[in-house]
Design an enzyme around this catalytic site. Sequence first.
Site, PDB file in Angstrom:
ATOM      1  N   LYS A  37       0.804  -1.237   0.000  1.00 20.36           N
ATOM      2  CA  LYS A  37       0.000   0.000   0.000  1.00 20.36           C
ATOM      3  C   LYS A  37       0.828   1.274   0.000  1.00 20.36           C
ATOM      4  O   LYS A  37       0.403   2.281  -0.528  1.00 20.36           O
ATOM      5  CB  LYS A  37      -1.009  -0.010   1.144  1.00 20.36           C
ATOM      6  CG  LYS A  37      -0.407   0.048   2.513  1.00 20.36           C
ATOM      7  CD  LYS A  37      -1.495  -0.090   3.577  1.00 20.36           C
ATOM      8  CE  LYS A  37      -0.876  -0.119   4.949  1.00 20.36           C
ATOM      9  NZ  LYS A  37      -1.684  -0.786   5.943  1.00 20.36           N
ATOM     10  N   ARG A 130      -8.949  -1.364  16.352  1.00 18.33           N
ATOM     11  CA  ARG A 130      -9.284  -1.070  14.972  1.00 18.33           C
ATOM     12  C   ARG A 130     -10.197  -2.213  14.547  1.00 18.33           C
ATOM     13  O   ARG A 130     -11.161  -2.500  15.251  1.00 18.33           O
ATOM     14  CB  ARG A 130      -8.040  -0.883  14.100  1.00 18.33           C
ATOM     15  CG  ARG A 130      -8.333   0.040  12.906  1.00 18.33           C
ATOM     16  CD  ARG A 130      -7.128   0.291  12.020  1.00 18.33           C
ATOM     17  NE  ARG A 130      -6.757  -0.886  11.221  1.00 18.33           N
ATOM     18  CZ  ARG A 130      -5.730  -0.898  10.371  1.00 18.33           C
ATOM     19  NH1 ARG A 130      -4.972   0.179  10.218  1.00 18.33           N
ATOM     20  NH2 ARG A 130      -5.450  -1.981   9.677  1.00 18.33           N
TER      21      ARG A 130
HETATM   22  C1  LIG Z   1      -0.825  -1.678   6.625  1.00 21.33           C
HETATM   23  C2  LIG Z   1      -1.214  -2.975   7.130  1.00 21.33           C
HETATM   24  C3  LIG Z   1      -0.243  -3.970   7.300  1.00 21.33           C
HETATM   25  C4  LIG Z   1       1.227  -3.710   7.078  1.00 21.33           C
HETATM   26  O1  LIG Z   1       1.732  -2.940   8.135  1.00 21.33           O
HETATM   27  P1  LIG Z   1       3.286  -2.561   8.208  1.00 21.33           P
HETATM   28  O2  LIG Z   1       3.408  -1.823   9.502  1.00 21.33           O
HETATM   29  O3  LIG Z   1       3.566  -1.691   7.034  1.00 21.33           O
HETATM   30  O4  LIG Z   1       4.061  -3.813   8.176  1.00 21.33           O
HETATM   31  C5  LIG Z   1      -0.668  -5.214   7.729  1.00 21.33           C
HETATM   32  N1  LIG Z   1      -1.967  -5.473   7.974  1.00 21.33           N
HETATM   33  C6  LIG Z   1      -2.926  -4.550   7.823  1.00 21.33           C
HETATM   34  C7  LIG Z   1      -4.341  -4.918   8.111  1.00 21.33           C
HETATM   35  C8  LIG Z   1      -2.592  -3.268   7.406  1.00 21.33           C
HETATM   36  O5  LIG Z   1      -3.546  -2.351   7.261  1.00 21.33           O
END
Ligand SMILES: *Cc1c(COP(=O)(O)O)cnc(C)c1O
Length: 353
Positions: A37, A130
């Site tokens: 992302k 969340r």
């Molecule tokens: C963004 C996200 C991740 C990745 O998180 P990082 O801190 O970049 O490793 C994993 N799971 C979910 C649900 C996310 O939104």
Amino acid sequence: MTEYPRVVVNLEKIRDNVKFLTKKCYESQIDVVGVTKVFSGSLEMAKVLVEGGVKYLGDSRVKNLKKYKNLDVPKVMIRLPMRSQIKEVIKHVDISLNSEISTIALLNEEAGKQGKVHKIILMIELGDLREGVLPEDVECYMDQLNSMKNIKLEGIGVNLTCYGGIIPSFENLEKLEIISNLIEGKYNLKLNIISGGNSSSLDLLWNNNMPPKINNLRLGESLIFGRETAYGKDLEGCFHDSVKLEVEIIELKEKKSYPVGEIGVNAFGEKPVFIDRGKRKRAILAIGKQDVDHSNLETMDEKLIILGSSSDHLVVDVTDSKIKYKVGDIVGFKLNYGSLLQLTTSPYVKKTW
Ligand SMILES: *Cc1c(COP(=O)(O)O)cnc(C)c1O
């Protein structure tokens, strides 16, 4: 002519980080979802993650996952699907993270129409507040899931350190194990994925403190910055400088450091605060709040002071630097997760691989 501002990405360094971290995870029987992302669905980036050894690609946007259709790994949607995008999710996503039974019911219905079985990971709320089903509601969810013929419960997962800043521990991830045992025992099934979080869970792995049943992590930030995110520690064996920002100077003049006249509000309705350092050499750089929040930037030249920004201008004090900056020169910046996310999303910032 080189285009500025630009984000310069060293794909070799990221590939090395991915190889290193996926190997470390596989040694503990953990598969990695490479989360893209922060690169706005760049196919180049996704390819590097797959070459580096991730078993899945994950993104919050279907639009991004759609671009990866020719890459031969399952695509995981890591944000809960919207009701308005059920068709797209069934069409382009192999596994989605879910926590609302009514949404899962719609996915089931649409999967039936498209002649598919859609896999889901049921997210469990373990403190970060969340997404996630409350642990006490899991059995009720399971009873309803059992009647959905076109949904396969591929696994369960948790997300921590995102909203509430809760740090993963043996204790809270063990709760995920306990819930998985309960589901597998009571419903006589095998969960393929027990997803123990994101880059903030790596510290547990480094300290050999990961509950043994956790077999999946979803990693984004750590692959790019070589850093775990529970404590922000750099991981040894990784590169930490795989991305940087370059911006061009469009004005350089000696000016007062305290504005002249009555101070009202700036372009963003905030009353600005100034430190009077006397007359200083100030550079204006061609980037602004439309592209990035300057508080997430750090100059590579440690003698520079970032003073502030407006929509399209960044003001930097260059007085103390050994470098004799002039108009047209390029200034380099270190990035963090927040600034990289914003910059890769701005259409005005060039991305150079
Ligand atoms: C963004 C996200 C991740 C990745 O998180 P990082 O801190 O970049 O490793 C994993 N799971 C979910 C649900 C996310 O939104």
